[in-house]
Scaffold this active site. Structure first.
Site, PDB file in Angstrom:
ATOM      1  N   LYS A 270       0.903  -1.118  -0.434  1.00  0.00           N
ATOM      2  CA  LYS A 270      -0.058   0.254   0.041  1.00  0.00           C
ATOM      3  C   LYS A 270       1.557   1.160  -0.223  1.00  0.00           C
ATOM      4  O   LYS A 270       1.697   1.136  -0.009  1.00  0.00           O
ATOM      5  CB  LYS A 270      -1.016   0.196   1.210  1.00  0.00           C
ATOM      6  CG  LYS A 270       0.040   0.175   2.250  1.00  0.00           C
ATOM      7  CD  LYS A 270      -1.133  -0.080   3.890  1.00  0.00           C
ATOM      8  CE  LYS A 270      -0.356  -0.436   4.990  1.00  0.00           C
ATOM      9  NZ  LYS A 270      -1.043  -0.678   6.491  1.00  0.00           N
TER      10      LYS A 270
ATOM     11  N   ARG B 269     -11.030  -0.075  14.208  1.00  0.00           N
ATOM     12  CA  ARG B 269     -11.092   0.048  12.399  1.00  0.00           C
ATOM     13  C   ARG B 269     -11.668   0.471  12.143  1.00  0.00           C
ATOM     14  O   ARG B 269     -12.928   1.199  12.087  1.00  0.00           O
ATOM     15  CB  ARG B 269      -9.462   0.717  11.610  1.00  0.00           C
ATOM     16  CG  ARG B 269      -9.079   1.248  11.075  1.00  0.00           C
ATOM     17  CD  ARG B 269      -8.001   1.600  11.290  1.00  0.00           C
ATOM     18  NE  ARG B 269      -7.421   0.328  10.393  1.00  0.00           N
ATOM     19  CZ  ARG B 269      -6.047   0.000   9.711  1.00  0.00           C
ATOM     20  NH1 ARG B 269      -5.997   1.119  10.045  1.00  0.00           N
ATOM     21  NH2 ARG B 269      -5.202  -1.621   9.872  1.00  0.00           N
TER      22      ARG B 269
ATOM     23  N   HIS C 100      -6.717  -7.387  12.764  1.00  0.00           N
ATOM     24  CA  HIS C 100      -5.147  -6.883  12.025  1.00  0.00           C
ATOM     25  C   HIS C 100      -4.880  -6.241  14.192  1.00  0.00           C
ATOM     26  O   HIS C 100      -5.812  -5.859  14.642  1.00  0.00           O
ATOM     27  CB  HIS C 100      -5.760  -4.941  12.055  1.00  0.00           C
ATOM     28  CG  HIS C 100      -4.212  -4.030  11.929  1.00  0.00           C
ATOM     29  ND1 HIS C 100      -3.017  -5.662  10.860  1.00  0.00           N
ATOM     30  CD2 HIS C 100      -4.298  -3.318  11.464  1.00  0.00           C
ATOM     31  CE1 HIS C 100      -2.041  -4.188  11.308  1.00  0.00           C
ATOM     32  NE2 HIS C 100      -2.458  -2.306  11.465  1.00  0.00           N
TER      33      HIS C 100
ATOM     34  N   ARG D 280       0.591 -10.824   6.375  1.00  0.00           N
ATOM     35  CA  ARG D 280       0.707  -9.799   5.558  1.00  0.00           C
ATOM     36  C   ARG D 280       2.056  -9.050   6.169  1.00  0.00           C
ATOM     37  O   ARG D 280       1.710  -8.296   7.300  1.00  0.00           O
ATOM     38  CB  ARG D 280      -0.152  -9.295   6.110  1.00  0.00           C
ATOM     39  CG  ARG D 280      -1.910 -10.213   6.001  1.00  0.00           C
ATOM     40  CD  ARG D 280      -2.744  -9.097   5.449  1.00  0.00           C
ATOM     41  NE  ARG D 280      -2.977  -8.105   6.840  1.00  0.00           N
ATOM     42  CZ  ARG D 280      -3.592  -8.620   8.416  1.00  0.00           C
ATOM     43  NH1 ARG D 280      -4.604  -9.859   8.245  1.00  0.00           N
ATOM     44  NH2 ARG D 280      -3.926  -7.989   8.473  1.00  0.00           N
TER      45      ARG D 280
ATOM     46  N   TYR E 263      16.622  30.562   6.572  1.00  0.00           N
ATOM     47  CA  TYR E 263      15.664  30.772   7.622  1.00  0.00           C
ATOM     48  C   TYR E 263      15.456  31.609   9.602  1.00  0.00           C
ATOM     49  O   TYR E 263      16.039  30.317   9.543  1.00  0.00           O
ATOM     50  CB  TYR E 263      14.130  30.361   7.050  1.00  0.00           C
ATOM     51  CG  TYR E 263      14.309  30.287   5.633  1.00  0.00           C
ATOM     52  CD1 TYR E 263      13.385  30.997   4.802  1.00  0.00           C
ATOM     53  CD2 TYR E 263      14.127  29.360   5.228  1.00  0.00           C
ATOM     54  CE1 TYR E 263      13.248  31.867   4.290  1.00  0.00           C
ATOM     55  CE2 TYR E 263      14.061  29.193   3.562  1.00  0.00           C
ATOM     56  CZ  TYR E 263      12.973  30.885   3.169  1.00  0.00           C
ATOM     57  OH  TYR E 263      13.231  30.296   1.137  1.00  0.00           O
TER      58      TYR E 263
ATOM     59  N   CYS F 161      15.260  24.194   4.646  1.00  0.00           N
ATOM     60  CA  CYS F 161      14.683  24.527   3.419  1.00  0.00           C
ATOM     61  C   CYS F 161      13.606  23.595   2.647  1.00  0.00           C
ATOM     62  O   CYS F 161      13.971  22.182   2.900  1.00  0.00           O
ATOM     63  CB  CYS F 161      14.813  25.857   2.549  1.00  0.00           C
ATOM     64  SG  CYS F 161      16.076  26.356   3.265  1.00  0.00           S
ATOM     65  N   MET F 162      12.357  24.820   1.882  1.00  0.00           N
ATOM     66  CA  MET F 162      11.333  23.408   1.070  1.00  0.00           C
ATOM     67  C   MET F 162      12.692  22.654  -0.178  1.00  0.00           C
ATOM     68  O   MET F 162      11.999  21.492  -0.137  1.00  0.00           O
ATOM     69  CB  MET F 162      10.570  24.791   0.406  1.00  0.00           C
ATOM     70  CG  MET F 162       9.766  23.801  -0.269  1.00  0.00           C
ATOM     71  SD  MET F 162       8.473  24.640  -1.331  1.00  0.00           S
ATOM     72  CE  MET F 162       7.926  25.559  -0.428  1.00  0.00           C
ATOM     73  N   ASP F 163      13.939  23.155  -0.301  1.00  0.00           N
ATOM     74  CA  ASP F 163      14.313  22.842  -1.799  1.00  0.00           C
ATOM     75  C   ASP F 163      15.928  22.885  -1.518  1.00  0.00           C
ATOM     76  O   ASP F 163      16.637  21.577  -1.974  1.00  0.00           O
ATOM     77  CB  ASP F 163      14.117  23.917  -2.803  1.00  0.00           C
ATOM     78  CG  ASP F 163      12.777  23.833  -2.706  1.00  0.00           C
ATOM     79  OD1 ASP F 163      11.866  23.422  -2.986  1.00  0.00           O
ATOM     80  OD2 ASP F 163      12.581  25.466  -2.779  1.00  0.00           O
TER      81      ASP F 163
HETATM   82  C1  LIG Z   1      -0.264  -1.848   7.177  1.00  0.00           C
HETATM   83  C2  LIG Z   1      -0.906  -3.677   6.902  1.00  0.00           C
HETATM   84  C3  LIG Z   1      -0.880  -3.916   7.281  1.00  0.00           C
HETATM   85  C4  LIG Z   1       1.431  -4.040   6.935  1.00  0.00           C
HETATM   86  O1  LIG Z   1       1.926  -3.531   8.714  1.00  0.00           O
HETATM   87  P1  LIG Z   1       3.342  -3.633   8.698  1.00  0.00           P
HETATM   88  O2  LIG Z   1       3.358  -2.995  10.270  1.00  0.00           O
HETATM   89  O3  LIG Z   1       3.815  -2.704   7.566  1.00  0.00           O
HETATM   90  O4  LIG Z   1       3.864  -5.059   8.687  1.00  0.00           O
HETATM   91  C5  LIG Z   1      -1.759  -5.276   7.531  1.00  0.00           C
HETATM   92  N1  LIG Z   1      -2.506  -5.145   7.549  1.00  0.00           N
HETATM   93  C6  LIG Z   1      -3.124  -4.008   7.489  1.00  0.00           C
HETATM   94  C7  LIG Z   1      -4.408  -4.836   7.859  1.00  0.00           C
HETATM   95  C8  LIG Z   1      -2.971  -2.867   6.819  1.00  0.00           C
HETATM   96  O5  LIG Z   1      -2.990  -2.144   6.892  1.00  0.00           O
END
Ligand SMILES: *Cc1c(COP(=O)(O)O)cnc(C)c1O
Length: 394
Positions: free
Chosen positions: A38, A135, A165, A221, A266, A313-315
């Site tokens: 993601k 969530r 999760h 995951r 700055y 700075c920004m850049d």
């Molecule tokens: C982002 C996410 C993960 C991965 O988590 P890590 O801590 O980066 O391994 C797994 N499951 C869900 C639902 C997530 O949102």
């Protein structure tokens, strides 16, 4: 190394492959591995990663359906799970592209079923269960169990996954994770009693793969660990060896000496206590390099640390190079993250100084930073965002 104009992130795709392999070697045989890519692969670039770990990753997960569509557009054919919310307008395309959507209420399942029936295809879904994060997810209990049962029987729906999760698996104290795991297991058992067996049950994130392998389930995951970083400094960092995939470099664009008493940047927050050799580096907060590193962070030049002088700075940012053994000159490469000789600056070092953490630091690297991809010691690809596409009519 590949040419770039100001600043660039170098992504070692082999490190990502090796990290995934190390993670897989530490899960029990038969556990599927879902690579979480993601937010464009935590800022590293989802598409080249997906291509490099093809065959090793069983599944990919993204946050949004648009991220999934983009992977499909780049011929990523493995199963892809959308972890977040998907708007109804995207259902038909998601079904046609066999993108697995996260379902956490009955109404969504019903609408997906209608869309699947209308296009004569199957909607693959993963049902999310609330276990403590609060969530997204079905609240465990009688009502949810019967709703899930109804979903399983909806036409055009295949419930492929059941997942949850953890909110605190990366902490030393695993009580909270234990509680969440129990809630999930109980929900799973209750479904079983009703004759419902969902093939892919998964709860584990990187912290679980590292510290709680007994919670692996049918799939885990892996997010942050894939990129070679640890979810926190409380996990057992010795158990699975990981190698950071990202390094960040920027060019020296100006060098000069200022007199003792002169101020830099700055707000004049750095005042030279001696005649000071100063190098200007072509990266700033506009590139996602945190302004909170003002007067705090270091960069590496010729294998030595040089402290940031004044505000970022920004850049650009300025560094004090007075104490460097070798003279710094325009065109030299400063390492902001990564190795330079024996010296090393980690994402974690900078993130801690900036008051944030590794996940956010890498996600925040901006559009002005081209990503340069390495594999087998060669540059195998590059992506930049220098030319924007707009759909605009004025
Ligand atoms: C982002 C996410 C993960 C991965 O988590 P890590 O801590 O980066 O391994 C797994 N499951 C869900 C639902 C997530 O949102």
């Amino acid at each position: 190394m590949e040419n770039y104009s100001r600043a660039a992130a170098f992504i070692d795709l082999d490190a990502i492959y090796d990290n995934l392999k190390a993670l897989k070697d530490n899960t029990k045989a038969g556990t599927k591995l879902c690579a979480v890519i993601k937010t464009d692969g935590y800022g590293h670039g989802a598409v080249p990663i997906a291509k490099r770990i093809r065959g090793l990753a069983d599944f990919f997960a993204v946050a949004t359906v648009e991220e999934a569509f983009n992977l499909r557009r780049h011929q990523v054919e493995e199963p892809i799970l959308v972890l977040g919310h998907t708007q109804e307008e995207a259902f038909t395309r998601a079904i046609k592209e066999e993108i697995r959507l996260n379902v956490y209420d009955y109404e969504t399942a019903e609408r997906l079923s209608q869309a699947a029936v209308a296009c004569k295809q199957t909607a693959y879904i993963h049902i999310k269960v609330e276990t403590g994060m609060n969530r997204l997810g079905f609240q465990p209990g009688e009502q949810s169990l019967s709703e899930v049962e109804k979903i399983v029987n909806l036409p055009g729906i295949f419930v492929e996954g059941l997942f949850s999760h953890y909110s605190r698996a990366d902490e030393t104290d695993k009580q909270s994770a234990e509680k969440q795991h129990k809630i999930f297991s109980r929900f799973e058992e209750e479904l079983s009693k009703r004759g419902i067996e969902i093939p892919v049950k998964h709860t584990g994130n990187s912290a679980v793969i590292i510290d709680l392998p007994q919670y692996d389930g049918d799939m885990v995951r892996a997010g942050i660990a894939l990129y070679g970083m640890y979810p926190s400094d409380e996990v057992d960092m010795g158990r699975i060896p990981l190698r950071p995939a990202l390094s960040l470099k920027a060019k020296v664009i100006y060098v000069k000496t200022i007199r003792k008493g002169e101020a830099v940047g700055y707000g004049g927050t750095f005042v030279a206590e001696r005649d000071t050799r100063l190098a200007t580096i072509a990266i700033g907060y506009g590139d996602g390099y945190p302004r909170n590193l003002s007067n705090k962070g270091d960069v590496l030049l010729h294998g030595q640390r040089a402290p940031i002088a004044g505000r970022v700075c920004m850049d650009q940012l300025m560094v004090d190079v007075t104490d460097l053994k070798e003279p710094v000159k325009v065109g030299d490469e400063a390492v902001l993250v990564g190795f330079d000789g024996k010296e090393h600056i980690s994402v974690e070092e900078l993130a801690a100084l900036a008051g944030t953490f590794n996940y956010e630091f890498v996600c925040d690297l901006g559009k002005r930073i081209p990503r340069i991809y390495l594999s087998g010691g060669h540059v195998v690809g590059k992506k930049d965002y220098f030319e924007d596409d707009y759909q605009i009519r004025l």
